[in-house]
Design a protein around this motif. Structure first.
Motif, PDB file in Angstrom:
ATOM      1  N   THR A   1       0.828  -1.202   0.000  1.00 38.53           N
ATOM      2  CA  THR A   1       0.000   0.000   0.000  1.00 38.53           C
ATOM      3  C   THR A   1       0.863   1.252   0.000  1.00 38.53           C
ATOM      4  O   THR A   1       1.730   1.403   0.853  1.00 38.53           O
ATOM      5  CB  THR A   1      -0.927   0.019   1.233  1.00 38.53           C
ATOM      6  OG1 THR A   1      -1.710  -1.176   1.225  1.00 38.53           O
ATOM      7  CG2 THR A   1      -1.846   1.226   1.208  1.00 38.53           C
TER       8      THR A   1
ATOM      9  N   THR B   1       0.775   5.491   0.080  1.00 34.93           N
ATOM     10  CA  THR B   1      -0.069   6.636   0.420  1.00 34.93           C
ATOM     11  C   THR B   1       0.717   7.901   0.146  1.00 34.93           C
ATOM     12  O   THR B   1       1.883   8.017   0.542  1.00 34.93           O
ATOM     13  CB  THR B   1      -0.484   6.599   1.910  1.00 34.93           C
ATOM     14  OG1 THR B   1      -1.112   5.343   2.169  1.00 34.93           O
ATOM     15  CG2 THR B   1      -1.453   7.715   2.241  1.00 34.93           C
TER      16      THR B   1
ATOM     17  N   LYS C   1      -3.061   5.070  -2.531  1.00 32.15           N
ATOM     18  CA  LYS C   1      -4.087   5.997  -2.047  1.00 32.15           C
ATOM     19  C   LYS C   1      -3.523   7.409  -2.185  1.00 32.15           C
ATOM     20  O   LYS C   1      -2.640   7.803  -1.433  1.00 32.15           O
ATOM     21  CB  LYS C   1      -4.428   5.686  -0.594  1.00 32.15           C
ATOM     22  CG  LYS C   1      -5.012   4.303  -0.413  1.00 32.15           C
ATOM     23  CD  LYS C   1      -5.213   3.960   1.038  1.00 32.15           C
ATOM     24  CE  LYS C   1      -5.724   2.534   1.161  1.00 32.15           C
ATOM     25  NZ  LYS C   1      -5.858   2.130   2.559  1.00 32.15           N
ATOM     26  N   ASP C   2      -4.018   8.119  -3.167  1.00 27.68           N
ATOM     27  CA  ASP C   2      -3.564   9.482  -3.438  1.00 27.68           C
ATOM     28  C   ASP C   2      -4.567  10.446  -2.804  1.00 27.68           C
ATOM     29  O   ASP C   2      -5.709  10.531  -3.229  1.00 27.68           O
ATOM     30  CB  ASP C   2      -3.472   9.705  -4.943  1.00 27.68           C
ATOM     31  CG  ASP C   2      -2.756  10.985  -5.314  1.00 27.68           C
ATOM     32  OD1 ASP C   2      -2.846  11.966  -4.546  1.00 27.68           O
ATOM     33  OD2 ASP C   2      -2.115  11.006  -6.372  1.00 27.68           O
ATOM     34  N   ARG C   3      -4.123  11.164  -1.787  1.00 23.33           N
ATOM     35  CA  ARG C   3      -5.018  12.016  -1.009  1.00 23.33           C
ATOM     36  C   ARG C   3      -4.829  13.502  -1.274  1.00 23.33           C
ATOM     37  O   ARG C   3      -5.233  14.332  -0.462  1.00 23.33           O
ATOM     38  CB  ARG C   3      -4.812  11.719   0.473  1.00 23.33           C
ATOM     39  CG  ARG C   3      -5.163  10.296   0.828  1.00 23.33           C
ATOM     40  CD  ARG C   3      -4.956  10.017   2.281  1.00 23.33           C
ATOM     41  NE  ARG C   3      -5.421   8.677   2.609  1.00 23.33           N
ATOM     42  CZ  ARG C   3      -5.092   8.048   3.702  1.00 23.33           C
ATOM     43  NH1 ARG C   3      -4.307   8.610   4.594  1.00 23.33           N
ATOM     44  NH2 ARG C   3      -5.553   6.838   3.925  1.00 23.33           N
TER      45      ARG C   3
ATOM     46  N   THR D   1      -0.161   7.221  -9.903  1.00 26.02           N
ATOM     47  CA  THR D   1      -1.257   8.202  -9.838  1.00 26.02           C
ATOM     48  C   THR D   1      -0.719   9.522 -10.377  1.00 26.02           C
ATOM     49  O   THR D   1       0.434   9.863 -10.168  1.00 26.02           O
ATOM     50  CB  THR D   1      -1.796   8.418  -8.403  1.00 26.02           C
ATOM     51  OG1 THR D   1      -0.799   9.013  -7.597  1.00 26.02           O
ATOM     52  CG2 THR D   1      -2.279   7.124  -7.783  1.00 26.02           C
TER      53      THR D   1
ATOM     54  N   GLN E   1      -7.063  12.240  -7.392  1.00 27.23           N
ATOM     55  CA  GLN E   1      -7.265  11.933  -5.979  1.00 27.23           C
ATOM     56  C   GLN E   1      -8.135  10.699  -5.919  1.00 27.23           C
ATOM     57  O   GLN E   1      -9.154  10.615  -6.603  1.00 27.23           O
ATOM     58  CB  GLN E   1      -7.978  13.077  -5.255  1.00 27.23           C
ATOM     59  CG  GLN E   1      -7.065  14.181  -4.790  1.00 27.23           C
ATOM     60  CD  GLN E   1      -7.840  15.192  -3.946  1.00 27.23           C
ATOM     61  OE1 GLN E   1      -8.435  16.104  -4.492  1.00 27.23           O
ATOM     62  NE2 GLN E   1      -7.823  15.010  -2.653  1.00 27.23           N
TER      63      GLN E   1
ATOM     64  N   THR F   1      -8.004   6.138  -5.250  1.00 26.99           N
ATOM     65  CA  THR F   1      -7.210   4.916  -5.124  1.00 26.99           C
ATOM     66  C   THR F   1      -7.080   4.241  -6.476  1.00 26.99           C
ATOM     67  O   THR F   1      -8.064   4.122  -7.206  1.00 26.99           O
ATOM     68  CB  THR F   1      -7.873   3.951  -4.115  1.00 26.99           C
ATOM     69  OG1 THR F   1      -8.004   4.611  -2.856  1.00 26.99           O
ATOM     70  CG2 THR F   1      -7.048   2.694  -3.934  1.00 26.99           C
TER      71      THR F   1
END
Length: 124
Positions: A35, A37, A67-69, A87, A92, A94
């Motif tokens: 994962t 982030t 997970k691009d926040r 990404t 923004q 996943t």
């Protein structure tokens, strides 16, 4: 009593063989999940099972779930045979990609902030 024709016997045999083959377990192991982030602040991490990734196995499929926040960052992975933006900066949410890694050192980073948003791991 009716006898079964040879062609019908072959068709039944083929159907049974196909059903057995479909029910047999596959030998390929499922990809392990890693994962990544990025954001919402100026952070980027890569974990596996809740621990920071330091070393992965070569020639093993890994499912990278990113997970691009933040809409100001991206997640870029570079190493032997791979130079992939997982990404984009505007994205923004996943995204996931399954990758099989070769031996060597891999870097992950945010392109716009690569001087301070980066990490690395080894594959052996």
């Amino acid at each position: 009593m009716r006898s079964i024709s040879p062609i019908r016997t072959l068709l039944i045999g083929a159907a049974v063989a196909t059903a057995l083959a479909a029910a047999a377990p596959t030998s390929a192991a499922p990809a392990q999940t890693v994962t990544g982030t990025v954001g919402p602040g100026f952070t980027i991490v890569l974990t596996k099972g809740g621990q920071k990734v330091g070393k992965l196995k070569a020639n093993t499929p890994y499912r990278f779930v990113i997970k691009d926040r933040s809409a100001i960052h991206d997640f870029h992975l570079r190493g032997p045979g791979i130079d992939k933006v997982l990404t984009s900066v505007d994205f923004q949410g996943t995204k996931a990609a399954t990758l099989t890694l070769k031996r060597g050192t891999y870097r992950f980073f945010c392109d716009p902030h690569a001087s301070f948003m980066h990490g690395s791991f080894r594959v052996a």
